[in-house]
Design a protein around this motif. Structure first.
Motif, PDB file in Angstrom:
ATOM      1  N   ASN A  23     -67.230 -27.154 -19.578  1.00  0.00           N
ATOM      2  CA  ASN A  23     -67.265 -26.375 -20.813  1.00  0.00           C
ATOM      3  C   ASN A  23     -68.093 -25.115 -20.574  1.00  0.00           C
ATOM      4  OD1 ASN A  23     -67.407 -25.293 -23.367  1.00  0.00           O
ATOM      5  ND2 ASN A  23     -68.700 -26.911 -24.219  1.00  0.00           N
ATOM      6  N   PRO A  24     -67.453 -23.998 -20.240  1.00  0.00           N
ATOM      7  CA  PRO A  24     -68.200 -22.758 -19.970  1.00  0.00           C
ATOM      8  C   PRO A  24     -69.084 -22.324 -21.133  1.00  0.00           C
ATOM      9  CG  PRO A  24     -65.900 -22.537 -19.319  1.00  0.00           C
ATOM     10  CD  PRO A  24     -66.006 -23.816 -20.091  1.00  0.00           C
ATOM     11  N   ARG A  25     -68.684 -22.707 -22.370  1.00  0.00           N
ATOM     12  CA  ARG A  25     -69.436 -22.314 -23.568  1.00  0.00           C
ATOM     13  C   ARG A  25     -70.580 -23.273 -23.884  1.00  0.00           C
ATOM     14  NH1 ARG A  25     -67.082 -19.384 -28.233  1.00  0.00           N
ATOM     15  NH2 ARG A  25     -68.527 -20.774 -29.323  1.00  0.00           N
ATOM     16  N   TYR A  26     -70.836 -24.264 -23.054  1.00  0.00           N
ATOM     17  CA  TYR A  26     -71.774 -25.331 -23.420  1.00  0.00           C
ATOM     18  C   TYR A  26     -73.105 -24.777 -23.926  1.00  0.00           C
ATOM     19  CZ  TYR A  26     -75.038 -29.184 -23.279  1.00  0.00           C
ATOM     20  OH  TYR A  26     -76.014 -30.101 -23.639  1.00  0.00           O
ATOM     21  N   ILE A  27     -73.736 -23.860 -23.207  1.00  0.00           N
ATOM     22  CA  ILE A  27     -75.068 -23.389 -23.583  1.00  0.00           C
ATOM     23  C   ILE A  27     -75.015 -22.595 -24.883  1.00  0.00           C
ATOM     24  CG2 ILE A  27     -77.066 -22.037 -22.834  1.00  0.00           C
ATOM     25  CD1 ILE A  27     -76.209 -22.646 -19.928  1.00  0.00           C
ATOM     26  N   LEU A  28     -73.994 -21.761 -25.046  1.00  0.00           N
ATOM     27  CA  LEU A  28     -73.850 -21.023 -26.310  1.00  0.00           C
ATOM     28  C   LEU A  28     -73.632 -21.990 -27.460  1.00  0.00           C
ATOM     29  CD1 LEU A  28     -73.544 -18.437 -27.957  1.00  0.00           C
ATOM     30  CD2 LEU A  28     -71.112 -18.394 -27.309  1.00  0.00           C
ATOM     31  N   ASP A  29     -72.748 -22.961 -27.284  1.00  0.00           N
ATOM     32  CA  ASP A  29     -72.500 -23.944 -28.340  1.00  0.00           C
ATOM     33  C   ASP A  29     -73.752 -24.757 -28.636  1.00  0.00           C
ATOM     34  OD1 ASP A  29     -69.873 -23.128 -28.587  1.00  0.00           O
ATOM     35  OD2 ASP A  29     -69.078 -24.678 -27.250  1.00  0.00           O
ATOM     36  N   LEU A  30     -74.537 -25.064 -27.598  1.00  0.00           N
ATOM     37  CA  LEU A  30     -75.789 -25.789 -27.798  1.00  0.00           C
ATOM     38  C   LEU A  30     -76.744 -24.981 -28.669  1.00  0.00           C
ATOM     39  CD1 LEU A  30     -77.854 -28.039 -27.125  1.00  0.00           C
ATOM     40  CD2 LEU A  30     -78.464 -26.714 -25.092  1.00  0.00           C
TER      41      LEU A  30
END
Length: 467
Positions: free
Chosen positions: A436-443
């Motif tokens: 999930n490339p967006r993991y940190i942003l989503d976190l």
């Protein structure tokens, strides 16, 4: 030994005076505040006299001792008159840079490397006739290995370590910060009771981690992962359940505890005694799980934290059972709601007010998130392409282990290089490996919403002044 001659001067009782300039100031600010008085003769002072506990300042509240302790005097004492019958420090590795990583692949590489160095030292010690302290004998190179007293002890006993990929698990390293951990007996300095809590076996459980002694402010968080000892400063962990190995014969299916599966029997971390007290006060429907969440809800009470702030710096929590049944259920339900937010924080959707600009770029890697200015926290510069804005001010009111949950994410999800070893830990590796490339942003977006919801739940807790 010769006798020390008595002083010719009479002993004069000491008098100690104190001026409080407030907390959380920088060195420069402290000097500035003191200098405004011009001289010591103008400095307002109050005489300090220690109380019976030896407190010179921040005296304890005498009512605290009358509350029910969270911690039992002895672990696994099923007759304990406390909320829990067992607790434990979090996992303490004493070599975090070697046994934690955002990347499972890099973790295994690091562990394999340091195991090879350690095993070579075992061989070298076995083959030497020199007599010297093991700590003087071993290779001292921070780029190869980190020693601790326990690892030196294993070396002295010539115990070797074998790499085992199944020992890679997920731990909660800091608030809202997951990392892989190599949870091996010799490389972890102290595991605590985490194995008994089933956290290394993915058995059903949740634990409450509270801050240890000696910090400024009380704090807690709940998790279902292996908690690090510095998840809070010197964290102490209280479990909903603990597990015992099932006997080779059929487990006692008629005991009060259910089977945990996988060859373990589940036992309750909450005491029988507190269950009896709660049922007598609130009715026969109260369960130990209700009490567990009551504890979590109550420990978030601003009234409680303010009233017993000094006590909570020096002792583990003690709680009342509130007088009104309605208040007990309100705290328990609030605790369960908070647990849902804090345990499964990744599943919380983004706050509807928060705006993300630049996500269409598809560039989600981070180096280090930052604010546009020190006093402007409504916006976070995520990376060179993405900005997160319209963050509610209330989100920063949710503070855990000394800083806001949002700022924990900003601090920990940054690319860092360990000074002594030169090892780089890159949170983007986690995003890549979970797909999930967006993991940190989503976190980040999730934790913003977790924070505002936490603040709202805490604001709605019953008032408990005088409990």
């Amino acid at each position: 030994h010769p006798r020390i001659p008595a002083s010719p001067h009479p002993r004069i009782p000491a008098q100690i005076y104190y001026h409080d300039i407030g907390d959380y100031h920088t060195r420069e600010k402290k000097l500035e505040l003191v200098s405004t008085f011009g001289s010591m003769t103008r400095l307002p002072l109050q005489e300090l006299t220690p109380n019976e506990h030896g407190d010179w300042i921040s005296a304890r509240n005498e009512g605290f001792a009358e509350l029910i302790p969270l911690q039992s005097n002895k672990n696994y004492d099923t007759t304990a008159q406390s909320f829990f019958i067992v607790d434990s420090p979090g996992s303490q590795s004493n070599r975090d840079i070697w046994v934690y990583d955002f990347s499972k692949a890099k973790l295994l590489y690091k562990v394999s490397s340091t195991i090879n160095v350690y095993n070579s030292e075992v061989d070298r010690l076995t083959n030497t006739s020199e007599v010297q302290l093991t700590s003087d004998f071993v290779i001292k190179d921070d780029t190869l290995i980190s020693w601790s007293s326990s690892l030196l002890g294993h070396l002295e006993k010539r115990r070797k370590i074998r790499l085992n990929e199944s020992l890679v698990m997920i731990g909660l390293y800091r608030p809202f910060t997951k990392q892989y951990i190599y949870f091996e007996d010799l490389l972890i300095h102290r595991k605590g009771q985490s194995p008994r809590f089933g956290l290394d076996k993915s058995l059903d459980n949740r634990v409450i981690s509270v801050v240890g002694l000696g910090t400024k402010d009380f704090s807690l968080i709940m998790t279902k992962l292996i908690p690090d000892v510095m998840l809070h400063f010197n964290s102490q962990v209280f479990p909903l359940y603990y597990y015992e190995p099932a006997p080779s014969t059929q487990a006692d299916m008629f005991s009060a505890s259910a089977t945990g599966g996988d060859g373990f029997i589940r036992r309750d971390g909450v005491s029988d005694w507190i269950l009896a007290q709660a049922r007598a006060a609130y009715g026969a429907t109260v369960s130990k799980e209700d009490i567990f969440y009551y504890v979590y809800g109550f420990l978030h009470s601003p009234d409680y934290r303010t009233t017993y702030a000094n006590d909570l710096k020096k002792m583990l929590p003690r709680l009342p059972l509130v007088e009104r049944a309605a208040d007990f259920w309100a705290f328990s339900q609030a605790g369960q709601a908070l647990a849902g937010l804090h345990v499964d924080y990744e599943q919380v959707p983004a706050h509807p007010q928060v705006q993300v600009n630049g996500a269409e770029s598809g560039f989600f890697a981070v180096e280090k998130m930052r604010f546009p200015a020190k006093d402007r926290k409504d916006t976070i510069i995520y990376n060179s392409a993405i900005t997160v804005s319209h963050i509610p001010a209330a989100a920063y009111e949710y503070v855990v282990n000394g800083k806001s949950a949002i700022e924990w994410v900003m601090e920990r999800y940054a690319v860092t290089t360990h000074k002594e070893s030169g090892i780089v830990n890159d949170p983007n590796d986690w995003a890549r490996e979970v797909g999930n490339p967006r993991y940190i942003l989503d976190l980040l977006l999730s934790v913003i919403h977790v924070s505002t919801q936490t603040v709202a739940i805490v604001a709605g807790l019953p008032r408990v002044v005088g409990e």
